[in-house]
Design an enzyme around this catalytic site. Structure first.
Site, short mmCIF file in Angstrom:
data_model
loop_
_atom_site.label_atom_id
_atom_site.label_comp_id
_atom_site.label_asym_id
_atom_site.label_seq_id
_atom_site.Cartn_x
_atom_site.Cartn_y
_atom_site.Cartn_z
N SER A 574 0.85 -1.19 0.00
CA SER A 574 0.00 0.00 0.00
C SER A 574 0.89 1.25 0.00
O SER A 574 1.69 1.42 -0.91
CB SER A 574 -0.96 -0.03 1.19
OG SER A 574 -2.00 0.90 1.02
N ASP A 659 -9.60 -3.91 -5.54
CA ASP A 659 -9.09 -3.05 -4.49
C ASP A 659 -9.72 -1.65 -4.60
O ASP A 659 -9.69 -1.04 -5.66
CB ASP A 659 -7.57 -2.93 -4.62
CG ASP A 659 -6.91 -2.33 -3.40
OD1 ASP A 659 -7.59 -1.63 -2.63
OD2 ASP A 659 -5.70 -2.55 -3.23
N HIS A 694 -8.13 -4.90 -1.37
CA HIS A 694 -6.91 -4.37 -0.78
C HIS A 694 -6.25 -5.35 0.18
O HIS A 694 -5.03 -5.39 0.29
CB HIS A 694 -7.24 -3.07 -0.04
CG HIS A 694 -6.05 -2.23 0.27
ND1 HIS A 694 -5.24 -1.68 -0.70
CD2 HIS A 694 -5.51 -1.83 1.45
CE1 HIS A 694 -4.28 -0.97 -0.14
NE2 HIS A 694 -4.42 -1.05 1.17
#
Length: 727
Positions: A574, A659, A694
């Site tokens: 991320s 995501d 995600h």
């Protein structure tokens, strides 16, 4: 006897990386370039030849074909390492007690816990009625013995997720009369939850449903009204607090509050004493709380109006609010109190003073004492504030560890529950009697086959290039490790949003340690391990400090003999994927292999588009590139924009098609451009999970399959034999 395939893998691993040899003979996917100009309001222009890979609906056949081609290429490159992947996966799963359960906690006459069934991916959420002889330890013993008599199942997530590629229960809440359950589930990983209801007395799932909400649910005292946060369908930001009355159409739900400023997140909750329902609003630099009586939540008063650069969070117990805030120059935060009916900062009175060397991270209120969660020198601590004005710290047992508050739903108790872990100590739940000092261990994460005496953790401080900053680093390695500059090392960090990366135990990392890999957790600027200034020095116009800190840690650890200079791996996900992209541009020669997961690598384009989830919330984290100063600064480090013709490390890039946090097209574009420019010989593989978001695939075991594949790739590149040391 070891299978022939593993013997072959081990032999080759010690010479030429298998993945490099396969990649040299295989042809990676190519994808069309389509010129597209991205314009900023101040007139700056950039050509983004892979912009077309963005498809918000995930339906473009050409785009999907490219992602599938990348998956197929990854399959080809990784095929010879499948035995190593399987070995790693088997080792990791063998360290997980498959029928484990959580520590039960008591609330309103029931003991709540979650447990797993052997061989199943998802938890069973359950409870037992309180009564004579019923406590946390007795329930755990019953669960371990497979005795579920008297148990009431709230949610069997295995049954709910049956036949689904992805399934997650994000939140659930039991009504105040203990009869009804509201829960929010997600079936594609995009975090657009649907609220459903269940009658716990009959087991009936009620017909009411509410779509496109946050996983954040709170019942009012009438046991019929549920408060929730509705999402904007485009940005996926929580925009409106609504209330649903059971048995009525969701379309008739009344609007309670709507937030006009897209830089604020929102959530709903209850105060510690259950007196109030609270709406919490937070941006990077400001907060606002609104509250209403839970018995009659018709009108919400503002606790203290939002002010830029004034942050606060609050809780209520007895006749006062306790508020954690950075107001009045309290950079590391302080605690103040205010009367129950306050609506202004003018009513705040200092309680726990601000200190320059201690960051106040949180607090918990009890009838007879309070607890302050603090952080100093990159270590967490819990300080118990007693009614007589005295205080004492909960003791820790190791030089580097993580300690935090556990579930403490009841205020009328002398016992404080907390969790403790380190790189060598599995997660442990304790409770301590704040009056007598007695400490009881309620549970330690069972790790079959693991012997903590075989591993060593230590804390070192790496000098930053500015000559004055020291960066804390937590290390763990197998006993017998020699600091002679020959070892392989995996270095991990995050470094954004003030999120502190504390040294927790990892069942996956043990497989690396057993193969001689040193694991280094770098507490770089941009996190909050060293206090608020540590965060401020790693964001906005200071963001590049995050990346140089990571590189400086690598240089220090190599110099001190913890790793060979040509056997260093780096990993981040991320915003940590942004870190990976930045360091691979800035110092590619220092890393043999990089693992980057759901990486935020196209910072300029994303931050110029307010329709993308999270963009507007994060102007105060990265800067708003609609302003030329921030545009120019972000452009200096944005990984996608700084790719150039040079040799890059071997890379494993992972993402999820659905995501909603970092959209799939960022890593897709990044890999496509990297393939055009990379002059290195290390393989680049790109794995897209076509069903997940995600957090990767749902289910507790599927994530370990993904991790095993990445680790097999990394070990191959580092020249590490697949055979672990014997305990």
């Amino acid at each position: 006897m070891k299978p022939i395939s593993l013997l072959l893998a081990a032999t080759v691993l010690m010479s030429t990386p298998i993945t490099s040899a396969i990649a040299a003979s295989a042809t990676p996917p190519d994808v069309a370039k389509k010129p597209h100009i991205v314009r900023a309001p101040h007139g700056a222009e950039r050509n983004d030849e892979y912009y077309w890979l963005r498809d918000d609906k995930r339906e473009n056949e050409e785009m999907l074909a490219y992602l599938k081609a990348e998956n197929a290429y990854t399959d080809t490159v990784m095929a010879p390492l499948k035995p190593v992947e399987d070995t790693l996966y088997d080792e990791i799963v063998a360290r997980i007690k498959q029928d484990d359960s959580s520590v039960p906690y008591r609330e309103r006459g029931w003991w709540y816990y979650s447990r797993f069934v052997a061989g199943k991916d998802y938890p069973v959420h359950a409870r037992r009625k309180d009564g004579p002889g019923v406590d946390a330890l007795s329930i755990q013993k019953a669960n371990e013995a497979g005795d579920f008599a008297g148990e009431q199942v709230l949610l069997d997530v295995n049954a709910l997720g049956e036949g689904k590629d992805y399934y997650s229960v994000g939140d659930f809440d039991v009504s105040q009369d203990n009869r009804l359950l509201a829960y929010a589930d997600d079936t594609n990983g995009r975090r657009q939850y649907t609220v459903r209801f269940k009658n716990l007395e009959t087991g009936e799932v009620l017909p009411d449903q509410i779509a496109n909400v946050e996983a954040n649910l709170i019942w009012a005292d009438d046991n019929r009204t549920l408060f929730y946060v509705e999402k904007d369908p485009e940005t996926l930001l929580g925009k409106r607090v609504k209330k649903h009355v059971l048995g009525t159409p969701a379309g008739d739900d009344a609007l309670v509050y709507e937030e006009e400023d897209d830089s604020f997140y929102m959530g709903v909750g209850r105060s510690r004493d259950d007196k109030y329902i609270v709406i919490g609003l937070s941006s990077t630099v400001s907060n606002e709380y609104r509250y209403a009586p839970a018995a009659d939540p018709q009108s919400f008063a503002v606790l203290a109006a939002r002010e830029r650069d004034v942050e606060y969070d609050a809780d209520h117990l007895g006749d006062r609010w306790v508020i954690r805030t950075n107001a009045d120059g309290a950079t590391n935060f302080k605690l103040v109190t205010a009367p129950s009916d306050t609506t202004s900062r003018q009513d705040w009175k200092d309680w726990v003073a601000h200190r320059d060397d201690v960051f106040v991270e949180g607090f918990e209120l009890f009838d007879g004492f309070s607890v302050v969660a603090e952080r100093a020198n990159a270590l967490e601590s819990l300080r118990v504030l007693k009614a007589d004005g005295g205080s004492e710290y909960v003791k820790a047992d190791e030089p580097a560890y993580s300690m935090g508050l556990s579930a403490n739903p009841e205020t009328d108790t002398d016992w404080l529950r907390y969790t403790y872990t380190s790189q060598t100590t599995p997660a442990t739940t304790y409770e301590i009697n704040t009056r007598t000092g007695e400490r009881r261990q309620l549970k330690q994460q069972p790790v079959p086959g693991y012997d903590r005496s075989q591993y060593v953790t230590e804390r070192v401080w790496a000098p930053a290039r500015d000559g004055k900053t020291k960066i804390p680093v937590t290390l763990v390695y197998r006993k017998g490790f020699q600091r002679d500059g020959t070892a392989p090392m995996l270095q991990y960090a995050y470094g954004s949003y003030g999120a502190s990366m504390d040294p927790n135990f990892s069942v996956t990392n043990v497989s690396l340690l057993d193969r001689g890999v040193v694991y280094a957790l770098a507490h770089i600027r941009g996190g909050q391990e060293m206090g608020r200034k540590w965060y401020d020095d790693g964001k906005l116009y200071n963001k590049i400090n995050t990346f140089t800190d990571f590189i400086d840690v690598t240089d220090y650890l190599v110099k001190e003999g913890y790793a060979a200079k040509d056997r260093v791996a780096a990993m981040g996900g991320s915003a940590g994927g942004l870190l990976m992209g930045a360091v691979s541009n800035m110092a590619p020669e220092k890393y043999r292999v990089i693992l980057t997961l759901v990486p935020f690598v196209d910072v300029v384009t994303t931050m110029l588009d307010p329709t993308i989830p999270l963009t507007t919330n994060e102007y105060d984290e990265w800067g708003n590139p609609e302003e030329k100063g921030y545009y120019d600064y972000i452009l200096k480090y944005s990984p996608y924009d700084n790719l150039e013709a040079k040799a890059y490390p071997a890379m494993f890039v992972g993402t999820g098609l659905w995501d909603s946090q970092v959209q799939y097209w960022e890593p897709a574009k990044y890999v496509a451009r990297l393939r055009d420019l990379n002059t290195g010989t290390g393989p680049v593989v790109f794995r897209t999970n076509m069903e997940a978001g995600h957090g990767g695939k749902s289910g507790r075991f599927r994530q370990y399959r993904e991790r095993a594949e990445m680790f097999a790739f990394m070990l191959d590149q580092l020249g590490v034999a697949d055979t672990p040391a014997a305990n």
